[in-house]
Design a protein around this motif. Sequence first.
Motif, PDB file in Angstrom:
ATOM      1  N   LYS A  65       0.832  -1.205   0.000  1.00 38.57           N
ATOM      2  CA  LYS A  65       0.000   0.000   0.000  1.00 38.57           C
ATOM      3  C   LYS A  65       0.868   1.257   0.000  1.00 38.57           C
ATOM      4  CE  LYS A  65      -3.722   2.253   2.535  1.00 38.57           C
ATOM      5  NZ  LYS A  65      -4.813   2.058   3.476  1.00 38.57           N
ATOM      6  N   ILE A  66       1.917   1.241   0.810  1.00 39.51           N
ATOM      7  CA  ILE A  66       2.815   2.393   0.901  1.00 39.51           C
ATOM      8  C   ILE A  66       3.543   2.608  -0.426  1.00 39.51           C
ATOM      9  CG2 ILE A  66       4.910   3.275   2.023  1.00 39.51           C
ATOM     10  CD1 ILE A  66       3.883   1.718   4.575  1.00 39.51           C
ATOM     11  N   ASP A  67       4.050   1.534  -1.019  1.00 36.61           N
ATOM     12  CA  ASP A  67       4.761   1.650  -2.294  1.00 36.61           C
ATOM     13  C   ASP A  67       3.838   2.160  -3.403  1.00 36.61           C
ATOM     14  OD1 ASP A  67       7.057   0.781  -1.040  1.00 36.61           O
ATOM     15  OD2 ASP A  67       7.195  -1.116  -2.136  1.00 36.61           O
ATOM     16  N   GLN A  68       2.582   1.730  -3.397  1.00 38.94           N
ATOM     17  CA  GLN A  68       1.629   2.219  -4.401  1.00 38.94           C
ATOM     18  C   GLN A  68       1.392   3.719  -4.231  1.00 38.94           C
ATOM     19  OE1 GLN A  68      -1.732  -0.334  -3.782  1.00 38.94           O
ATOM     20  NE2 GLN A  68      -0.767  -2.089  -4.787  1.00 38.94           N
ATOM     21  N   ALA A  69       1.244   4.156  -2.991  1.00 39.87           N
ATOM     22  CA  ALA A  69       1.053   5.589  -2.736  1.00 39.87           C
ATOM     23  C   ALA A  69       2.301   6.379  -3.136  1.00 39.87           C
ATOM     24  CB  ALA A  69       0.714   5.824  -1.269  1.00 39.87           C
ATOM     25  N   THR A  70       3.471   5.809  -2.876  1.00 32.91           N
ATOM     26  CA  THR A  70       4.721   6.469  -3.263  1.00 32.91           C
ATOM     27  C   THR A  70       4.805   6.575  -4.777  1.00 32.91           C
ATOM     28  OG1 THR A  70       5.805   5.554  -1.304  1.00 32.91           O
ATOM     29  CG2 THR A  70       7.236   6.442  -3.029  1.00 32.91           C
ATOM     30  N   ASP A  71       4.484   5.489  -5.474  1.00 37.77           N
ATOM     31  CA  ASP A  71       4.510   5.507  -6.940  1.00 37.77           C
ATOM     32  C   ASP A  71       3.593   6.600  -7.495  1.00 37.77           C
ATOM     33  OD1 ASP A  71       6.390   3.691  -7.907  1.00 37.77           O
ATOM     34  OD2 ASP A  71       5.015   1.995  -7.778  1.00 37.77           O
ATOM     35  N   ARG A  72       2.422   6.760  -6.905  1.00 35.04           N
ATOM     36  CA  ARG A  72       1.486   7.784  -7.385  1.00 35.04           C
ATOM     37  C   ARG A  72       2.016   9.196  -7.113  1.00 35.04           C
ATOM     38  NH1 ARG A  72      -2.107   3.639  -6.000  1.00 35.04           N
ATOM     39  NH2 ARG A  72      -2.419   4.340  -3.866  1.00 35.04           N
ATOM     40  N   ALA A  73       2.880   9.337  -6.126  1.00 35.52           N
ATOM     41  CA  ALA A  73       3.453  10.647  -5.801  1.00 35.52           C
ATOM     42  C   ALA A  73       4.668  10.981  -6.666  1.00 35.52           C
ATOM     43  CB  ALA A  73       3.846  10.693  -4.326  1.00 35.52           C
ATOM     44  N   LEU A  74       5.194   9.980  -7.358  1.00 36.87           N
ATOM     45  CA  LEU A  74       6.393  10.168  -8.171  1.00 36.87           C
ATOM     46  C   LEU A  74       6.033  10.399  -9.635  1.00 36.87           C
ATOM     47  CD1 LEU A  74       8.474   7.221  -6.666  1.00 36.87           C
ATOM     48  CD2 LEU A  74       8.846   9.655  -6.249  1.00 36.87           C
ATOM     49  N   VAL A  75       6.974  10.915 -10.390  1.00 31.80           N
ATOM     50  CA  VAL A  75       6.819  11.071 -11.825  1.00 31.80           C
ATOM     51  C   VAL A  75       6.781   9.669 -12.440  1.00 31.80           C
ATOM     52  CG1 VAL A  75       7.923  12.001 -13.891  1.00 31.80           C
ATOM     53  CG2 VAL A  75       8.079  13.242 -11.738  1.00 31.80           C
ATOM     54  N   ALA A  76       5.952   9.488 -13.451  1.00 31.16           N
ATOM     55  CA  ALA A  76       5.765   8.172 -14.065  1.00 31.16           C
ATOM     56  C   ALA A  76       7.077   7.517 -14.513  1.00 31.16           C
ATOM     57  CB  ALA A  76       4.811   8.276 -15.247  1.00 31.16           C
ATOM     58  N   LYS A  77       8.025   8.312 -14.943  1.00 36.55           N
ATOM     59  CA  LYS A  77       9.299   7.752 -15.414  1.00 36.55           C
ATOM     60  C   LYS A  77      10.202   7.327 -14.263  1.00 36.55           C
ATOM     61  CE  LYS A  77       9.352  10.374 -19.702  1.00 36.55           C
ATOM     62  NZ  LYS A  77      10.072  11.340 -20.519  1.00 36.55           N
ATOM     63  N   TRP A  78       9.827   7.652 -13.030  1.00 36.67           N
ATOM     64  CA  TRP A  78      10.644   7.308 -11.875  1.00 36.67           C
ATOM     65  C   TRP A  78       9.826   6.541 -10.842  1.00 36.67           C
ATOM     66  CZ3 TRP A  78      15.738   7.584 -11.722  1.00 36.67           C
ATOM     67  CH2 TRP A  78      16.367   8.378 -12.680  1.00 36.67           C
ATOM     68  N   PRO A  79       9.497   5.287 -11.134  1.00 42.07           N
ATOM     69  CA  PRO A  79       8.771   4.496 -10.131  1.00 42.07           C
ATOM     70  C   PRO A  79       9.657   4.239  -8.912  1.00 42.07           C
ATOM     71  CG  PRO A  79       9.475   3.105 -11.943  1.00 42.07           C
ATOM     72  CD  PRO A  79       9.806   4.528 -12.325  1.00 42.07           C
TER      73      PRO A  79
END
Length: 145
Positions: A65-79
């Motif tokens: 859940k945390i990693d998914q939220a982090t991914d959404r906060a990051l630029v798409a090119k930088w998962p």
Amino acid sequence: MKSAARLYAVQALFQMESSAQTVQAVTREFETHRFGEEIEGEEMAEGDAELFRKVVAAAVNWQAKIDQATDRALVAKWPIDRIDPVLRAAFRAAGAEFVDLDTPPKVVINEYVDVAKAFFPEGKEAKFVNAVLDHMGHELRPEGW
């Protein structure tokens, strides 16, 4: 010092990822060898061990859940997988506090920005951490703002 417990939690999460150690092994190692050390002239208090354990356990339990939220906060090119592993550990520790602890979101952000400054004194990473955690906090704890 709660700040030191958070710093240790980030170090423990980093160590777990880089060495594939279990939560139990890393927690035991930190509590045996790191707690009680002097940090900035103050010895780690016993209450810090409790916060440390809670943050590490919650980060592991809620990692997806945390990693998914982090991914959404990051630029798409930088998962999240492309982020520096220390920053990834900081995002996971902070995310654990957003998801599983009652720490006010602004305190979480300030504390983990300070952790980022400890690892990256140049400063640009701290601004990055601030922005990502602000986004994560609004998503993971919308009622806390």
